[in-house]
Design a protein around this motif. Sequence first.
Motif, PDB file in Angstrom:
ATOM      1  N   PRO A  31       0.783  14.217   9.476  1.00  0.00           N
ATOM      2  CA  PRO A  31      -0.091  14.979  10.375  1.00  0.00           C
ATOM      3  C   PRO A  31      -1.480  14.352  10.493  1.00  0.00           C
ATOM      4  O   PRO A  31      -2.218  14.679  11.427  1.00  0.00           O
ATOM      5  N   ASN A  76      -2.030  11.148  10.980  1.00  0.00           N
ATOM      6  CA  ASN A  76      -1.920   9.969  11.844  1.00  0.00           C
ATOM      7  C   ASN A  76      -2.464   8.702  11.203  1.00  0.00           C
ATOM      8  O   ASN A  76      -2.694   7.716  11.892  1.00  0.00           O
ATOM      9  N   TYR A  95       6.945   9.030  13.106  1.00  0.00           N
ATOM     10  CA  TYR A  95       6.745   8.914  14.560  1.00  0.00           C
ATOM     11  C   TYR A  95       7.756   7.958  15.178  1.00  0.00           C
ATOM     12  O   TYR A  95       8.093   6.928  14.586  1.00  0.00           O
TER      13      TYR A  95
HETATM   14  C1  LIG Z   1      -1.352  12.280  16.054  1.00  0.00           C
HETATM   15  O1  LIG Z   1      -0.594  11.573  17.017  1.00  0.00           O
HETATM   16  C2  LIG Z   1       0.195  12.404  17.837  1.00  0.00           C
HETATM   17  C3  LIG Z   1       1.085  11.536  18.727  1.00  0.00           C
HETATM   18  O2  LIG Z   1       0.677  10.225  18.748  1.00  0.00           O
HETATM   19  C4  LIG Z   1      -0.739  13.329  18.644  1.00  0.00           C
HETATM   20  O3  LIG Z   1       0.029  14.189  19.437  1.00  0.00           O
HETATM   21  C5  LIG Z   1      -1.584  14.152  17.662  1.00  0.00           C
HETATM   22  O4  LIG Z   1      -2.517  14.948  18.386  1.00  0.00           O
HETATM   23  C6  LIG Z   1      -2.314  13.254  16.702  1.00  0.00           C
HETATM   24  N1  LIG Z   1      -2.943  14.076  15.670  1.00  0.00           N
HETATM   25  C7  LIG Z   1      -4.157  13.838  15.179  1.00  0.00           C
HETATM   26  C8  LIG Z   1      -4.612  14.743  14.098  1.00  0.00           C
HETATM   27  O5  LIG Z   1      -4.864  12.894  15.561  1.00  0.00           O
END
Ligand SMILES: *[C@@H]1O[C@H](CO)[C@@H](O)[C@H](O)[C@H]1NC(C)=O
Length: 222
Positions: free
Chosen positions: A103, A105, A111
């Motif tokens: 979560p 990223n 992913y």
């Molecule tokens: C993480 O990446 C996903 C898809 O790439 C995106 O939908 C999500 O908002 C991102 N989350 C954060 C916490 O940056």
Amino acid sequence: MLPPYVLIFVCAGFLPASMAESSAQYPPLWDVTPGRFQDYPFEANRFIINPWNYLERMGMYKILLSQSAKYFSDLGPNNEENLLWGLPLQHGWQFHTGRLADPTNVTTCGYEAGDPLCISEESWWACMNYHLCTLPVLAAVDAGIMGVSSDQVQLLPPQNDQENFCYNVTDCESAFPEVMGKWKAFYEVIHQSGHFVFHWLVWADVKNGGDLGLSWIDWLIN
Ligand SMILES: *[C@@H]1O[C@H](CO)[C@@H](O)[C@H](O)[C@H]1NC(C)=O
Ligand SMILES: *[C@@H]1O[C@H](CO)[C@@H](O)[C@H](O)[C@H]1NC(C)=O
């Protein structure tokens, strides 16, 4: 009134009847999920499972479902009424909805564009499910219904926070003796008479004041 965990069991028992109509309703990638311990690497007399990979974690459930099938055969054909279906179905839903991905990223774990089968230790869902998978499975190993001995299953740790998890029967029994004990008691009862399981659950709940449900529900609600 039935406690919530009985409802989960009951729902789990009824879901697969409709699943029989379409394999699409099995958990994602069920067909390519390992279904035997022999599908995992075997080193130093132990099967080595990486529970931070979706297929490998789901495989533990798949083995549990097939090894416990005989106890539920009175309830319906093709293992459809196995009360334990709720566990892999929930895990499949977590995967399908992206809940097992990182979560933060920081990594591409979980992913599509990175490592789609990776289960992130940063995911709350993944960590909750870790215990809802490894404890029932390792307790089944210890109860002797999985076809391998208690010292033959070893789980791999995540990269960080290794002290938050347990990795084999001995380890999990010392970390979570009550939960492991309750799962073992559950297997002993289904082993003795699968079709009495509902009565036993209700009886056990009355006896314990709902305490048995903690082994499940604690992980769901905490
Ligand atoms: C993480 O990446 C996903 C898809 O790439 C995106 O939908 C999500 O908002 C991102 N989350 C954060 C916490 O940056
Ligand atoms: C159980 O796992 C722990 C942690 O990986 C390890 O230190 C221990 O040797 C293992 N015990 C057995 C009996 O395999």
